[in-house]
Design a protein around this motif. Structure first.
Motif, PDB file in Angstrom:
ATOM      1  N   ILE A 195       3.512  -8.452   1.697  1.00 54.28           N
ATOM      2  CA  ILE A 195       2.886  -8.613   3.013  1.00 54.28           C
ATOM      3  C   ILE A 195       2.439  -7.254   3.549  1.00 54.28           C
ATOM      4  CG2 ILE A 195       3.276  -9.295   5.414  1.00 54.28           C
ATOM      5  CD1 ILE A 195       5.237 -11.401   4.386  1.00 54.28           C
ATOM      6  N   SER A 196       3.302  -6.243   3.416  1.00 58.06           N
ATOM      7  CA  SER A 196       2.956  -4.899   3.888  1.00 58.06           C
ATOM      8  C   SER A 196       1.742  -4.355   3.143  1.00 58.06           C
ATOM      9  CB  SER A 196       4.145  -3.947   3.695  1.00 58.06           C
ATOM     10  OG  SER A 196       5.259  -4.364   4.443  1.00 58.06           O
ATOM     11  N   LEU A 197       1.751  -4.463   1.815  1.00 58.42           N
ATOM     12  CA  LEU A 197       0.644  -3.933   1.024  1.00 58.42           C
ATOM     13  C   LEU A 197      -0.645  -4.693   1.305  1.00 58.42           C
ATOM     14  CD1 LEU A 197      -0.286  -1.934  -1.120  1.00 58.42           C
ATOM     15  CD2 LEU A 197       0.367  -3.597  -2.876  1.00 58.42           C
ATOM     16  N   SER A 198      -0.575  -6.014   1.411  1.00 56.73           N
ATOM     17  CA  SER A 198      -1.761  -6.805   1.702  1.00 56.73           C
ATOM     18  C   SER A 198      -2.338  -6.451   3.065  1.00 56.73           C
ATOM     19  CB  SER A 198      -1.423  -8.301   1.655  1.00 56.73           C
ATOM     20  OG  SER A 198      -0.962  -8.672   0.377  1.00 56.73           O
ATOM     21  N   THR A 199      -1.467  -6.108   4.000  1.00 54.02           N
ATOM     22  CA  THR A 199      -1.931  -5.741   5.339  1.00 54.02           C
ATOM     23  C   THR A 199      -2.734  -4.451   5.308  1.00 54.02           C
ATOM     24  OG1 THR A 199      -0.052  -6.866   6.401  1.00 54.02           O
ATOM     25  CG2 THR A 199      -1.203  -5.180   7.693  1.00 54.02           C
TER      26      THR A 199
END
Length: 333
Positions: free
Chosen positions: A73-77
């Protein structure tokens, strides 16, 4: 115009995508591995909680794969990758529900209720406070750095142990099955706290490192506005911090009152020739346990001393345990 992304950062971003995103030719294999490990780690965690085995619970933490989609989720954000963001969120939600369900089923196999009053492993996970958020933020930061820096990835087992994800979820299931919804809510709050901390620290560290789409690169068919996602995660941290702060204040007040009761009760017991055994609290009630040689002392003096010390005696119970000495060598008459 955006500055050109250095080759080393570009390579690291590609490695990070491969590490935490469920995409590409290996997607099916990675999903199979995720669900297999999640199921096994949930069974291990629930069994460890029921057996009150810290070692078993730690083993479940190491096996559990929940860290991957959360970091996804962090990387996709930061990459504005809407497809993988949704995919990672769905995995976290479904994975959490699966772990809760497994905990509930394990609870059905146990004859006694699995609650905080009888199980220290449950008790340690149903009353999170601000210290848990601080610890989760620090641990999440280590996990994000380990994701960015492949040369220190050997710290990941320690991160998995420090930031508990699956055990609180199984505690949710176990306590729900045991008829303790308030404790289940506390364990769920601990899980959400850990998730919020991983997301917040992950986004900050990835952004500082410079992870972003390369100029002109299309990372997703459904790009997102990073600002909105960051605001949502920041709001999540703030929302989580509110009940944690309330719990911290409540625990501080409870500890202060328990200490005052202990001081007064110890003085009273000594004056009566008895001994203070313990002062415990449960569900807002304080239990003072004292023991000694009969006759049993009256508690009116204790109530008066508590009031004189500024302690409200309501909600305080006294357990008087007479102590007898029997000489086994004395001949029977």
């Amino acid at each position: 115009m955006s500055p050109e992304m250095p080759d080393d950062v570009r390579n690291d971003v590609a490695a990070m995508r491969n590490a935490v995103l469920f995409e590409g030719a290996e997607r099916r294999r990675r999903l199979t591995r995720f669900w297999l490990l999640l199921g096994l780690s949930s069974v291990i965690a629930a069994s460890g909680v029921v057996a009150n085995s810290s070692a078993t619970v730690i083993g479940a933490m190491i096996v559990a794969p929940m860290m991957l989609p959360i970091q996804g989720i962090s990387l996709s954000t930061v990459l504005a990758d809407g497809v993988n963001l949704v995919r990672s969120i769905v995995l976290v939600v479904l994975g959490a529900l699966a772990a809760i369900g497994i905990g509930f089923v394990i609870g059905l196999l146990v004859s006694e209720p699995v609650v905080a009053a009888t199980d220290p492993e449950v008790a340690s996970r149903v009353s999170p406070d601000l210290i848990d958020l601080v610890a989760a933020l620090a641990t999440g930061a280590v996990g994000a750095v380990a994701l960015v820096r492949s040369d220190i990835s050997d710290t990941l087992p320690g991160v998995a142990i420090a930031i508990s994800l699956v055990p609180p979820l199984t505690v949710v299931g176990l306590t729900l099955e045991s008829g303790a919804p308030a404790q289940a809510a506390g364990a769920l709050l601990l899980f959400v706290t850990n998730v919020a901390a991983i997301l917040a620290t992950g986004i900050v560290i990835l952004a500082v490192y410079g992870a972003r789409p390369a100029p002109g690169e299309v990372v997703s068919d459904r790009p997102i506005r990073r600002r909105n996602a960051v605001i949502a995660i920041a709001a999540m941290v703030v929302i989580v911090a509110v009940p944690l702060a309330i719990q911290s204040v409540r625990l501080a007040q409870q500890t202060a009152r328990q200490s005052s009761i202990r001081t007064v009760a110890q003085s009273w017991a000594q004056s009566e020739g008895w001994e203070l055994v313990s002062v415990t609290t449960a569900n807002g009630t304080y239990l003072v346990r004292v023991t000694g040689v009969p006759p049993v002392p009256a508690t009116d003096t204790l109530e008066t001393q508590l009031q004189s010390a500024g302690v409200d005696p309501s909600g305080i119970e006294v357990d008087l345990v007479p102590s007898y000495t029997v000489d086994l060598h004395t001949p029977s008459p």
